[in-house]
Enzyme design. Structure first.
Site, PDB file in Angstrom:
ATOM      1  N   LYS A 170     -10.463 -12.973 -15.162  1.00 52.28           N
ATOM      2  CA  LYS A 170     -10.653 -13.235 -16.588  1.00 52.28           C
ATOM      3  C   LYS A 170     -10.247 -14.654 -16.988  1.00 52.28           C
ATOM      4  O   LYS A 170     -10.957 -15.323 -17.744  1.00 52.28           O
ATOM      5  CB  LYS A 170      -9.865 -12.213 -17.400  1.00 52.28           C
TER       6      LYS A 170
ATOM      7  N   GLU B 127       3.887 -10.947  -5.802  1.00 57.35           N
ATOM      8  CA  GLU B 127       2.795 -11.195  -6.742  1.00 57.35           C
ATOM      9  C   GLU B 127       3.107 -10.804  -8.179  1.00 57.35           C
ATOM     10  O   GLU B 127       2.421 -11.255  -9.104  1.00 57.35           O
ATOM     11  CB  GLU B 127       1.522 -10.486  -6.270  1.00 57.35           C
TER      12      GLU B 127
ATOM     13  N   HIS C 112       7.614  -7.416  -3.490  1.00 57.73           N
ATOM     14  CA  HIS C 112       6.328  -7.865  -4.033  1.00 57.73           C
ATOM     15  C   HIS C 112       6.464  -9.269  -4.620  1.00 57.73           C
ATOM     16  O   HIS C 112       7.108  -9.478  -5.644  1.00 57.73           O
ATOM     17  CB  HIS C 112       5.821  -6.891  -5.100  1.00 57.73           C
TER      18      HIS C 112
ATOM     19  N   CYS D 258       5.303  -6.273   1.497  1.00 56.56           N
ATOM     20  CA  CYS D 258       5.652  -4.854   1.375  1.00 56.56           C
ATOM     21  C   CYS D 258       5.102  -4.060   2.563  1.00 56.56           C
ATOM     22  O   CYS D 258       5.554  -4.249   3.684  1.00 56.56           O
ATOM     23  CB  CYS D 258       5.168  -4.312   0.033  1.00 56.56           C
ATOM     24  N   TYR D 259       4.125  -3.182   2.361  1.00 53.44           N
ATOM     25  CA  TYR D 259       3.526  -2.468   3.496  1.00 53.44           C
ATOM     26  C   TYR D 259       3.004  -3.462   4.530  1.00 53.44           C
ATOM     27  O   TYR D 259       3.039  -3.191   5.744  1.00 53.44           O
ATOM     28  CB  TYR D 259       2.389  -1.557   3.018  1.00 53.44           C
TER      29      TYR D 259
ATOM     30  N   GLY E 102       0.825  -1.202   0.000  1.00 52.41           N
ATOM     31  CA  GLY E 102       0.000   0.000   0.000  1.00 52.41           C
ATOM     32  C   GLY E 102       0.860   1.252   0.000  1.00 52.41           C
ATOM     33  O   GLY E 102       2.057   1.204   0.291  1.00 52.41           O
TER      34      GLY E 102
ATOM     35  N   ASP F 163     -16.804 -12.053 -21.273  1.00 50.44           N
ATOM     36  CA  ASP F 163     -17.508 -11.986 -19.996  1.00 50.44           C
ATOM     37  C   ASP F 163     -19.016 -12.118 -20.166  1.00 50.44           C
ATOM     38  O   ASP F 163     -19.655 -12.956 -19.521  1.00 50.44           O
ATOM     39  CB  ASP F 163     -17.183 -10.670 -19.288  1.00 50.44           C
TER      40      ASP F 163
END
Length: 515
Positions: free
Chosen positions: A371, A173, A171, A81-82, A54, A229
């Protein structure tokens, strides 16, 4: 009752990627703003908790923090991280600012073996990571030990094996941390003990039952765009309630070449789903006349969509529900980490929420999915690959790929140039290697010579990117022979174009969204 991981969102731009990595392990997870984390934690009873990154500083007054209950419940917690700084601060450690900031690529040296790194990183080795921090942890909470260090983060990774608390300053991710997904897998599988029971087959059956329970015997209209979608949502709802569903396909004149015909053929022909094809090109182009701002274009298109749906619902004798192909990223983006939730409908139908006058309830069977999961569900529903595997296409269509004022002439030029480009990509066998490709008609004209004559025509820009998550992207490295051939075809076959350029813009973490 699926195994669950709770992700507490502190406002990182890439929090969605944490959820994607967890879902890739077959484990259900939800992202919740930190203000609502206590309530969500109690309701979900997750196997583990992940604290996101964040933009705030834990040194700020009223800095966002995780609920104390998360640390006292006996479940594993991973801070990123944060999230590392919040965990350290809350558990009795120390965080300081004013040191060298660290943004972008860095190297972390592993200084201790740990379950979080098992089978991925080894003690004494250095590994590339993606950093993004100003503050840093300088004193560990009781029970923790340092697992990794970097030049500007002497506490780059920490762990408390007894309580199963772990945290990293970098990070995990993003793809720029090459082993990040494997470390997340260790947390989800080894440490939180999840086995992975989140499958599309199970989701399909559960979703069908939920739709039937919500809708009962009422009528549903579905806003069908022809994209992945809305197509998957329509087929799923039809499987649940049959002819109680009517699809409304609004042909706004901003579609790709032949798109309307393909949509009608699939849903009326192959699936025999009741379909209303509204030919509204004149209405949309009249309202968009003279408008240049892309956000104003979106809002006009969204408002007109709602007007059309409302009118069609009246013709059907009324409908209690409006179905949408809303995805989980749409839900997350409607709930900022500093604000509260808002009910929204995707921007290609309505950017401002469903008007109360419509007196309809939303049916959003895909709102838990990303997705890639929607594509997997589409295959489970036996939708043809031409629809399931198609590149993302924005709801406002060519309106935002034709910067500046829109005219039918410019749209026709763009449609044909785009069709030639995509046709050449398919012919070269590259379509499935590319995440998204499209043409843009730039709002400029250039002087050129064609044959023995001088021209003053438009410039077409071609874009193609690769991506694993839609959050970061890199341009696709076409060879010059391909680009030369595609450009030659466009200039020769599309009247009104005398120049073609290729966009090599990349999109690293932290950059603004683009279409």
């Amino acid at each position: 009752m699926h195994e669950k991981i709770l992700i507490v969102d502190f406002g990182s731009q890439v929090t969605q990627l944490i959820a994607r990595r967890v879902r890739e392990e077959g484990v259900y997870c939800e992202i919740v703003p930190f203000q609502k984390a206590a309530e969500a934690f109690a309701a979900m009873q997750p196997r583990g908790v992940i604290l996101s990154g964040g933009p705030a500083s834990v040194l700020d007054q009223n800095a966002p923090l995780a609920p104390t209950a998360i640390y006292t419940a006996g479940v594993p917690v991973l801070g990123i991280c944060y999230g590392e700084q919040a965990m350290a601060q809350q558990l009795g450690g120390r965080v300081e600012g004013g040191h060298h900031r660290e943004f972008g690529r860095a190297e972390v040296e592993v200084v201790a073996d740990s379950p979080i790194f098992e089978g991925v990183w080894r003690k004494g080795e250095k590994y590339p990571v993606w950093m993004s921090h100003g503050d840093r942890v300088t004193e560990l909470p009781r029970g923790f030990r340092v697992l990794g260090v970097s030049p500007n983060a002497p506490v780059a990774a920490i762990g408390d094996d007894e309580r199963r608390f772990y945290a990293v300053q970098f990070h995990l991710e993003v793809v720029h941390t090459p082993h990040g997904a494997a470390i997340l897998r260790n947390f989800v599988r080894r440490i939180a003990g999840c086995h992975g029971d989140w499958t599309m087959r199970a989701f399909k059956e559960e979703a069908i039952e939920k739709i039937r329970a919500q809708v009962g015997k009422e009528r549903v209209i579905c806003g069908l765009s022809g994209g992945v979608d809305s197509s998957v949502a329509a087929v799923l709802i039809h499987e649940a309630i049959g002819d109680q569903l009517t699809c409304v396909f609004v042909d706004h004149g901003l579609l790709r070449l032949g798109e309307a015909e393909r949509v009608v053929a699939l849903f009326r022909g192959a699936y025999n789903i009741p379909l209303v094809h509204v030919k509204a090109e004149d209405l949309f182009l009249k309202e968009l006349e003279g408008v240049e701002d892309p956000e104003i274009k979106r809002k006009i298109i969204g408002r007109l969509f709602i007007d059309v749906f409302e009118e069609e619902a009246k013709k059907l004798g009324g409908a209690a529900f409006l179905a949408q192909g809303t995805l989980y990223p749409d839900v997350i983006e409607s709930v900022s980490f500093t604000g509260g939730p808002s009910v929204t409908i995707k921007s290609h139908h309505n950017v401002g929420g469903l008007p109360e006058r419509m007196n309809m309830t939303l049916v959003e069977p895909l709102r838990e999915l990303f997705k890639d999961e929607v594509r997997a569900l589409g295959r489970e529903l036996t939708l043809p690959d031409v629809f399931v595997g198609r590149h993302p296409f924005p709801g406002p269509g060519l309106a935002i790929r034709c910067p500046g004022v829109i005219t039918k002439e410019k749209l026709d030029i763009l449609r044909l140039a785009d069709e030639i480009y995509i046709e050449e990509i398919r012919r070269a066998g590259l379509y499935d290697d590319i995440w998204q490709a499209f043409a843009v008609l730039l709002p400029v004209k250039t002087v050129g010579v064609m044959g023995d004559g001088r021209t003053y025509d438009f410039v077409v820009a071609l874009r193609a990117v690769t991506s694993t998550d839609g959050m970061t992207a890199d341009f696709f490295p076409f060879d010059m022979a391909f680009l030369g051939h595609a450009a030659t075809r466009i200039v020769n076959e599309v009247r009104g174009v005398n120049r073609v350029v290729y966009d090599v813009t990349s999109k690293p973490p932290g950059t603004i969204e683009w279409e």
